[in-house]
Design an enzyme around this catalytic site. Structure first.
Site, PDB file in Angstrom:
ATOM      1  N   LYS A  81       0.838  -1.192   0.000  1.00  0.00           N
ATOM      2  CA  LYS A  81       0.000   0.000   0.000  1.00  0.00           C
ATOM      3  C   LYS A  81       0.881   1.253   0.000  1.00  0.00           C
ATOM      4  O   LYS A  81       1.981   1.258   0.575  1.00  0.00           O
ATOM      5  CB  LYS A  81      -0.875  -0.025   1.256  1.00  0.00           C
ATOM      6  CG  LYS A  81      -1.937   1.046   1.333  1.00  0.00           C
ATOM      7  CD  LYS A  81      -2.815   0.815   2.578  1.00  0.00           C
ATOM      8  CE  LYS A  81      -3.922   1.837   2.687  1.00  0.00           C
ATOM      9  NZ  LYS A  81      -4.864   1.506   3.788  1.00  0.00           N
ATOM     10  N   MET A 105      -7.091   8.443   2.917  1.00  0.00           N
ATOM     11  CA  MET A 105      -7.196   7.032   3.337  1.00  0.00           C
ATOM     12  C   MET A 105      -8.398   6.769   4.244  1.00  0.00           C
ATOM     13  O   MET A 105      -8.457   5.740   4.900  1.00  0.00           O
ATOM     14  CB  MET A 105      -5.904   6.557   4.035  1.00  0.00           C
ATOM     15  CG  MET A 105      -4.686   6.570   3.112  1.00  0.00           C
ATOM     16  SD  MET A 105      -3.367   5.460   3.610  1.00  0.00           S
ATOM     17  CE  MET A 105      -2.834   6.163   5.150  1.00  0.00           C
ATOM     18  N   SER A 165      -9.505   1.471   2.114  1.00  0.00           N
ATOM     19  CA  SER A 165      -8.512   2.318   1.513  1.00  0.00           C
ATOM     20  C   SER A 165      -7.397   1.557   0.800  1.00  0.00           C
ATOM     21  O   SER A 165      -6.656   2.169   0.037  1.00  0.00           O
ATOM     22  CB  SER A 165      -7.909   3.242   2.569  1.00  0.00           C
ATOM     23  OG  SER A 165      -7.196   2.519   3.530  1.00  0.00           O
ATOM     24  N   ILE A 169      -8.104   0.224   9.526  1.00  0.00           N
ATOM     25  CA  ILE A 169      -8.540   0.828  10.795  1.00  0.00           C
ATOM     26  C   ILE A 169     -10.053   0.727  10.955  1.00  0.00           C
ATOM     27  O   ILE A 169     -10.584   0.918  12.043  1.00  0.00           O
ATOM     28  CB  ILE A 169      -8.063   2.299  10.914  1.00  0.00           C
ATOM     29  CG1 ILE A 169      -8.183   2.816  12.356  1.00  0.00           C
ATOM     30  CG2 ILE A 169      -8.824   3.203   9.961  1.00  0.00           C
ATOM     31  CD1 ILE A 169      -7.549   4.161  12.608  1.00  0.00           C
ATOM     32  N   ALA A 170     -10.746   0.422   9.862  1.00  0.00           N
ATOM     33  CA  ALA A 170     -12.212   0.278   9.935  1.00  0.00           C
ATOM     34  C   ALA A 170     -12.703  -0.750   8.916  1.00  0.00           C
ATOM     35  O   ALA A 170     -13.890  -1.028   8.833  1.00  0.00           O
ATOM     36  CB  ALA A 170     -12.887   1.618   9.671  1.00  0.00           C
ATOM     37  N   GLY A 171     -11.741  -1.283   8.138  1.00  0.00           N
ATOM     38  CA  GLY A 171     -12.095  -2.234   7.088  1.00  0.00           C
ATOM     39  C   GLY A 171     -11.233  -2.085   5.850  1.00  0.00           C
ATOM     40  O   GLY A 171     -11.510  -2.676   4.808  1.00  0.00           O
ATOM     41  N   SER A 172     -10.166  -1.312   5.939  1.00  0.00           N
ATOM     42  CA  SER A 172      -9.405  -0.903   4.755  1.00  0.00           C
ATOM     43  C   SER A 172      -8.619  -2.028   4.083  1.00  0.00           C
ATOM     44  O   SER A 172      -8.181  -1.871   2.946  1.00  0.00           O
ATOM     45  CB  SER A 172      -8.451   0.245   5.108  1.00  0.00           C
ATOM     46  OG  SER A 172      -9.174   1.459   5.165  1.00  0.00           O
TER      47      SER A 172
END
Lengths: 541, 541
Positions: B134, B183, B209, B230-233
């Protein structure tokens, strides 16, 4: 009405209630405490039988477990012996808060009975071992006042995680121990139970905040106790009382469900629970037992680290730090660390002298993190209890501490992360297995005079495990030297001048601190065992 | 002067610079992308030789390592094949940001040479394996723009911790992949490199992201890539692109030293790095390799958890959650989780249907923690870059987010600790080895329409590891059903109505999410492997 009682009424009732839980035949004559050193009184006061003296005096936690296992002792007689000795310690040093001796003896009797009925059932790892607890641990039916009037007569309804785990592992819990009002100072003095004394010298502080544990264990009223540590609260009373004590890395020993003087959402420096004991191997055994018991099942914030059972085969490399660059150790403290370094060298350990980086910056961030809410939460508790501040709390000057903003906290957090990386590189760059350094510039001091805590607090800031190993006591040869030794600052000089005569500090214990890499608690246990054997158990040691 | 360039000038220069790093003979005719599904183009475009098609199409990360080890392939030809295929992927989906193909091929050549010179030296665990990263990972000499004009033309001077570790383990790094501006959204679109497309259906989002990784891996331009979550990236682009992806527990995979859109002292939900791959076993192999390599030596914030290498012998018990009580899954998503649960049951797994506790409360706290600083830091970055917000960022409405106070944060923190304990009891009380649930209520959606993230974000909030396993694609039979299916809220209905025809969602991949206990990443790897084998590799599966 209860609400109209003064803090003095509440204290009187709490203390009377506690004292009634000591059997009459365990009461000693106060005349027995003639000198300042009362360590010998349990042996001589006539309350303990010969067998009880043997049980309590010549066994550490592992011996106790082994002798119960081999049926040399019953669990019941062990519990009885330690309850009696703890009762004697209480009368001499005021180390206890909550007493539940009768329940403990009954539980031990049950353990013996269950074993007799099911002799083939494997014994649990702590079967029959008496363990004492700092007052902050919750036990249903008992107060956890943590030295604050507000919490008096509000008995807990649930166990904290750790006592629950200890019971599941077969331990016998029998008493809780005294702390400072707020648990934020190093003098275990409060308006509920008063001050705990240091049995090595009743005129010196017992330390804190786990001061009751320190005093009780020094009296051999307990072979293994549990303290907590956010800046040195396990290690300071271990130093003051000349016992072993270990601050584990955070997240290893269950901490959940304790009485706290802090906002439940407080971030920052992690407070941890850890062992205090009369032997190094008992501290290590405690860590091994907890880490092998899936402690995360008891506390959702525990790490899933496991005891590996693997030994390090390489020749150990130990860094030695003689002072932290902020505060000059007292003459006997200097002697203790110098002698320790020399003995390690003489035993073939690779010892490298080091200076610690960025200590002042680390100390500043740590104090900032302790006081994020301007200590408002704890001040509210004091107010709600309608009690005055004790002397050591007054000296903190809580009211003068400013509140931080969220950005302040983020800046502290960023600073901490940066310095954690600096120390990480320092550790790996020096290829260390451990660091040894003084646990404080001072020994146990006169009341309410405990000085700088940078030597202990640094490892809370970094979250590195740190163990106290006692090495001796102040000697006549530890003479007061010139003030020119303490040149770092006015504060350094002020603290240094506290060491005014060997007479003031008679029998004050000396120790060193052994520090390991973060979360390498198992490796530290191994190397601290080696250091202890070189310093305290070798023929030349 | 560079300072006077518009964001459009900067973007044009960055893209031209990138495109020049693709060899002319690897350029394809844009006419090849006739339909919306371009997954077959690399095979048919004529750029790859038969052998390069074989290398890139029929090997996962473990196969590649094994075939290099057995000298079936050289490291150099593997690197060349994946660079070429990544170049093709880039031309079709715009998935890459920084290209360093020539350096990668040269490094692979060196690895071959060193091996030839020292044939008895044991190969490193990732010897010769190409790994994509990434854009947020720093590599000296390369930008890490993370989709923000401000960071353009500011090349990194140091490695992030993870790429350094990967290189030390023998990997070959060759490209970095696209992300959303900030992001913070699920659409990998920004003003520096533009939008990454989804090769399964160019009209659907590639997710974010880590969207560039998702797209590149689906094109088999990479067998193993590293995203962050951090939330589903990691998981959202894995779902959108029909690949495997794992969000590890925090502190296991080194994360230090990345380009970040956040204040360096930001507390709260932990962002983690993790694998994305074309096979489940590659994700598990990555975790095993990292956890066996003392990753904490590379990142002082890493936990000292070790891969144990022990298998669970008991019959697995898996909880299944059909929806999260906030958002109704689209018809094909419902089918995917129902079919998965049935296949597990049919294979003898003990499957228990569960409802998740306190989801709305957890989601509220998580959003609160994301926005502690009112997203001021990232807004300042956008302003400093003199660029407009892209559509998906506009929809977040950053300017409307309020700043939190320190007390707000402490309240969120206390709430999080409480719910972590609730879920801990939920997990242990149900005696779970894993949970399966949809990874989102939606499949890949049209651009900038990615909806609720509660299904992924919950596990960041709890810090539980979660893995995406692809199970199929939208079918003609997944017909649109009545709006009466989505009854939780107006927001639920609005999201549900996005599923307007099977034609819109043609070839959209379907997946399930497999969740494990916090820090039991090794146990999750094992059970996710079992689930994958039942769903995707059994004869009846």
């Amino acid at each position: 009405m209860a609400g109209d009682k003064t803090y003095i009424d509440i204290s009187r009732a709490k203390c009377e209630q506690r004292d009634r839980l000591i059997r009459d035949e365990w009461k000693i004559s106060q005349k027995l405490a003639l000198g300042n050193n009362v360590l010998e009184v349990p042996r001589t006061c006539g309350v303990l039988s010969e067998r009880e003296i043997n049980i309590t005096e010549y066994n550490d936690a592992l011996d106790i477990i082994e002798r119960i296992r081999q049926q040399v002792y019953t669990a019941e007689e062990v519990a009885l012996a330690f309850c009696k000795r703890a009762a004697i310690a209480q009368q001499l040093t005021n180390c206890l808060t909550e007493i539940f001796f009768e329940e403990a003896i009954e539980r031990a009797r049950q353990l013996d009975k269950e074993r007799a009925v099911n002799p083939s059932t494997p014994l649990k790892p702590l079967h029959g071992l008496p363990i004492s607890l700092k007052d902050s641990f919750n036990i249903p039916g008992l107060d956890s006042t943590i030295g604050m009037t507000y919490f008096a007569n509000k008995p807990a309804t649930e166990y904290s995680a750790l006592p629950k785990l200890l019971l599941d592992l077969g331990a016998v819990l029998y008493c809780k121990t005294n702390v400072p009002q707020t648990m934020m100072t190093a003098d275990s003095d409060n308006n509920v139970f008063g001050r705990t004394l240091n049995p090595s010298n009743l005129k010196l502080t017992a330390g804190g905040s786990s001061g009751g544990e320190g005093s009780l264990i020094a009296m051999k009223g307990s072979v293994l106790g549990i303290g907590t540590d956010i800046a040195g609260s396990i290690r300071i009373p271990s130093v003051c009382n000349g016992i072993y004590g270990a601050r584990p890395s955070s997240g290893i020993v269950p901490f959940a469900g304790q009485q706290s003087p802090e906002d439940p959402g407080m971030p920052g420096i992690e407070v941890v629970a850890g062992p205090m004991a009369i032997s190094m191997r008992a501290c290590s055994f405690f860590m091994k037992t907890i880490m092998s018991a899936e402690p995360w099942r008891y506390d959702s914030s525990c790490l899933h680290l496991r005891w590996q059972g693997q030994l390090n085969s390489r020749k150990p490399r130990i860094g030695v730090v003689f002072d932290d660059g902020l505060y000059t150790p007292f003459p006997p403290v200097r002697r203790a660390i110098q002698e320790a370094a020399q003995k390690l060298r003489d035993s073939g350990v690779d010892v490298v002298e080091l200076r610690l980086p960025n200590v002042a910056e680390a100390v500043g961030i740590t104090y900032g993190m302790f006081a994020l809410d301007g200590c408002q939460f704890v001040q509210d508790l004091i107010k709600a209890g309608k009690e005055p501040e004790v002397e050591s709390v007054k000296r903190v000057n809580l009211a003068a501490i400013p509140k931080s903003s969220l950005q302040d906290y983020m800046d502290l957090n960023a600073g901490r992360r940066k310095l954690q990386a600096v120390y990480h590189d320092f550790w790996l760059g020096n290829n260390l297995d451990a660091l040894i350094l003084p646990p404080a510039p001072q020994t146990a001091t006169p009341f309410d005079e405990w000085g700088p805590i940078s030597y202990t607090m640094l490892w809370n800031f970094l979250d590195y495990p740190a163990t106290i190993i006692p090495t001796g006591r102040v000697q006549e040869s530890d003479v007061v030297d010139g003030e020119e030794s303490a040149l770092y600052s006015e504060a350094d000089l002020k603290n240094y001048k506290l060491y005014d005569s060997t007479e003031t500090y008679r029998d004050a214990p000396l120790s060193i601190q052994v520090v390991g890499m973060r979360q390498e608690d198992e490796a530290l246990a191994e190397i601290a065992g080696l250091v202890d054997s070189i310093l305290n158990h070798s023929e030349t040691g």
